[in-house]
Motif scaffolding. Structure first.
Motif, PDB file in Angstrom:
ATOM      1  N   HIS A   1       0.846  -1.209   0.000  1.00  0.00           N
ATOM      2  CA  HIS A   1       0.000   0.000   0.000  1.00  0.00           C
ATOM      3  C   HIS A   1       0.875   1.250   0.000  1.00  0.00           C
ATOM      4  N   ALA A   2       1.903   1.230   0.833  1.00  0.00           N
ATOM      5  CA  ALA A   2       2.824   2.388   0.898  1.00  0.00           C
ATOM      6  C   ALA A   2       3.451   2.641  -0.477  1.00  0.00           C
ATOM      7  N   LEU A   3       3.865   1.556  -1.126  1.00  0.00           N
ATOM      8  CA  LEU A   3       4.527   1.704  -2.434  1.00  0.00           C
ATOM      9  C   LEU A   3       3.549   2.213  -3.491  1.00  0.00           C
ATOM     10  N   LEU A   4       2.282   1.829  -3.362  1.00  0.00           N
ATOM     11  CA  LEU A   4       1.280   2.320  -4.315  1.00  0.00           C
ATOM     12  C   LEU A   4       1.078   3.829  -4.166  1.00  0.00           C
ATOM     13  N   PHE A   5       1.022   4.304  -2.930  1.00  0.00           N
ATOM     14  CA  PHE A   5       0.905   5.758  -2.725  1.00  0.00           C
ATOM     15  C   PHE A   5       2.143   6.476  -3.271  1.00  0.00           C
ATOM     16  N   MET A   6       3.298   5.879  -3.032  1.00  0.00           N
ATOM     17  CA  MET A   6       4.547   6.482  -3.499  1.00  0.00           C
ATOM     18  C   MET A   6       4.560   6.568  -5.031  1.00  0.00           C
ATOM     19  N   LYS A   7       4.178   5.475  -5.662  1.00  0.00           N
ATOM     20  CA  LYS A   7       4.181   5.425  -7.132  1.00  0.00           C
ATOM     21  C   LYS A   7       3.172   6.425  -7.701  1.00  0.00           C
ATOM     22  N   TYR A   8       2.012   6.514  -7.053  1.00  0.00           N
ATOM     23  CA  TYR A   8       0.989   7.456  -7.538  1.00  0.00           C
ATOM     24  C   TYR A   8       1.526   8.885  -7.483  1.00  0.00           C
ATOM     25  N   MET A   9       2.215   9.210  -6.398  1.00  0.00           N
ATOM     26  CA  MET A   9       2.793  10.558  -6.299  1.00  0.00           C
ATOM     27  C   MET A   9       3.831  10.771  -7.387  1.00  0.00           C
ATOM     28  N   GLN A  10       4.687   9.785  -7.566  1.00  0.00           N
ATOM     29  CA  GLN A  10       5.740   9.911  -8.583  1.00  0.00           C
ATOM     30  C   GLN A  10       5.139  10.044  -9.983  1.00  0.00           C
ATOM     31  N   ASN A  11       4.103   9.266 -10.248  1.00  0.00           N
ATOM     32  CA  ASN A  11       3.448   9.334 -11.565  1.00  0.00           C
ATOM     33  C   ASN A  11       2.850  10.716 -11.825  1.00  0.00           C
ATOM     34  N   ASN A  12       2.583  11.442 -10.729  1.00  0.00           N
ATOM     35  CA  ASN A  12       1.985  12.767 -10.870  1.00  0.00           C
ATOM     36  C   ASN A  12       3.004  13.880 -10.666  1.00  0.00           C
ATOM     37  N   GLY A  13       4.281  13.501 -10.705  1.00  0.00           N
ATOM     38  CA  GLY A  13       5.350  14.498 -10.621  1.00  0.00           C
ATOM     39  C   GLY A  13       5.502  15.150  -9.261  1.00  0.00           C
ATOM     40  N   LEU A  14       5.036  14.461  -8.212  1.00  0.00           N
ATOM     41  CA  LEU A  14       5.115  15.037  -6.858  1.00  0.00           C
ATOM     42  C   LEU A  14       6.340  14.503  -6.130  1.00  0.00           C
ATOM     43  N   LYS A  15       6.949  15.363  -5.323  1.00  0.00           N
ATOM     44  CA  LYS A  15       8.113  14.928  -4.561  1.00  0.00           C
ATOM     45  C   LYS A  15       7.667  14.084  -3.367  1.00  0.00           C
ATOM     46  N   VAL A  16       8.310  12.941  -3.201  1.00  0.00           N
ATOM     47  CA  VAL A  16       8.015  12.059  -2.070  1.00  0.00           C
ATOM     48  C   VAL A  16       9.034  12.326  -0.966  1.00  0.00           C
ATOM     49  N   THR A  17       8.538  12.540   0.245  1.00  0.00           N
ATOM     50  CA  THR A  17       9.441  12.725   1.395  1.00  0.00           C
ATOM     51  C   THR A  17       9.174  11.601   2.388  1.00  0.00           C
ATOM     52  N   LEU A  18      10.156  10.732   2.549  1.00  0.00           N
ATOM     53  CA  LEU A  18       9.988   9.619   3.492  1.00  0.00           C
ATOM     54  C   LEU A  18      10.356  10.086   4.898  1.00  0.00           C
ATOM     55  N   GLU A  19       9.422   9.917   5.821  1.00  0.00           N
ATOM     56  CA  GLU A  19       9.653  10.318   7.214  1.00  0.00           C
ATOM     57  C   GLU A  19       9.962   9.081   8.062  1.00  0.00           C
ATOM     58  N   ALA A  20      10.391   9.316   9.308  1.00  0.00           N
ATOM     59  CA  ALA A  20      10.704   8.207  10.216  1.00  0.00           C
ATOM     60  C   ALA A  20       9.428   7.423  10.525  1.00  0.00           C
ATOM     61  N   ILE A  21       9.573   6.111  10.612  1.00  0.00           N
ATOM     62  CA  ILE A  21       8.424   5.249  10.936  1.00  0.00           C
ATOM     63  C   ILE A  21       8.362   5.081  12.456  1.00  0.00           C
ATOM     64  N   GLY A  22       7.183   5.320  13.008  1.00  0.00           N
ATOM     65  CA  GLY A  22       7.025   5.227  14.466  1.00  0.00           C
ATOM     66  C   GLY A  22       7.208   3.808  14.977  1.00  0.00           C
ATOM     67  N   LYS A  23       7.680   3.714  16.217  1.00  0.00           N
ATOM     68  CA  LYS A  23       7.845   2.409  16.874  1.00  0.00           C
ATOM     69  C   LYS A  23       6.450   1.837  17.169  1.00  0.00           C
ATOM     70  N   PRO A  24       6.227   0.557  16.885  1.00  0.00           N
ATOM     71  CA  PRO A  24       4.929  -0.023  17.267  1.00  0.00           C
ATOM     72  C   PRO A  24       4.777   0.061  18.788  1.00  0.00           C
ATOM     73  N   ASP A  25       3.721   0.701  19.251  1.00  0.00           N
ATOM     74  CA  ASP A  25       3.621   0.994  20.690  1.00  0.00           C
ATOM     75  C   ASP A  25       2.418   0.314  21.346  1.00  0.00           C
ATOM     76  N   LYS A  26       1.918  -0.738  20.706  1.00  0.00           N
ATOM     77  CA  LYS A  26       0.770  -1.444  21.293  1.00  0.00           C
ATOM     78  C   LYS A  26       1.274  -2.575  22.181  1.00  0.00           C
ATOM     79  N   THR A  27       0.505  -2.860  23.230  1.00  0.00           N
ATOM     80  CA  THR A  27       0.851  -3.962  24.128  1.00  0.00           C
ATOM     81  C   THR A  27      -0.099  -5.119  23.863  1.00  0.00           C
ATOM     82  N   PHE A  28       0.483  -6.285  23.644  1.00  0.00           N
ATOM     83  CA  PHE A  28      -0.324  -7.487  23.400  1.00  0.00           C
ATOM     84  C   PHE A  28      -0.251  -8.357  24.649  1.00  0.00           C
ATOM     85  N   ASP A  29      -1.398  -8.606  25.267  1.00  0.00           N
ATOM     86  CA  ASP A  29      -1.353  -9.372  26.510  1.00  0.00           C
ATOM     87  C   ASP A  29      -2.244 -10.618  26.466  1.00  0.00           C
TER      88      ASP A  29
END
Ligand code: FEO
Length: 169
Positions: A52-80
């Motif tokens: 899904h991420a790559l599809l959004f990236m490709k769509y932006m690129q296909n439309n001549g938009l600059k893609v800026t990759l930001e830091a990915i957050g740490k998964p912060d959910k607790t599974f108990d």
């Protein structure tokens, strides 16, 4: 393209990668519980989120938009419990649906029919994602508390195989 829509699309790349990270964390949790079928299910879910991420990236690129990759957050959910990642996944998918809807709303207001058409695939995908997540909760509640039922569910999820997304850009 309207810069607000471009920013939302760019942010969605990050949200989808975060989703992949969250599902990898769930796969690790189930792996630790020796529930390899559930782990497999979420490993594949993580691959889908990366797609899904790559599809959004490709769509932006296909439309001549600059893609800026930001830091990915740490998964912060607790599974108990075995159930808790399933519930968190369903809640997370509803959140992602809201994100997709918010981009769609902006595109609609702006008359950006191309982006609306692109997002149609994600609108359908989110319906499937929510349905699958809810089904996993229902199946666990019906069968999963019995060890034999859990064994069979785990076997079922072990059979999930990765398929590339049907949307090609
Ligand atoms: Fe990319 Fe699970 O939505």
């Amino acid at each position: 393209m309207n810069s607000k829509i471009a920013n939302l699309l760019n942010e969605q790349i990050n949200k989808e990668f975060y989703s992949a990270y969250l599902y990898l964390d769930m796969a690790n949790y189930y792996g630790e519980q020796h529930l390899d079928g559930y782990a497999n299910y979420y490993m594949i879910q993580a691959q889908e989120e990366r797609d899904h991420a790559l599809l959004f990236m490709k769509y932006m690129q296909n439309n001549g938009l600059k893609v800026t990759l930001e830091a990915i957050g740490k998964p912060d959910k607790t599974f108990d419990s075995i159930l808790s990642p399933l519930e968190i996944a369903a809640e997370h998918e509803r959140y992602v649906t809201a994100l997709i809807n918010a981009i769609y709303r902006e595109a609609h207001v702006d008359g950006d029919y191309r982006t609306m058409k692109f997002l149609d695939w994600f609108v359908d995908e989110q319906m499937e994602e929510e349905e699958s997540a809810d089904k996993m909760i229902a199946q666990y509640k019906l069968f999963g508390q019995d060890p034999r039922g859990l064994y069979l569910l785990n076997q079922e999820y072990a059979g999930r195989v990765y398929t590339a997304p049907s949307l090609v850009l």
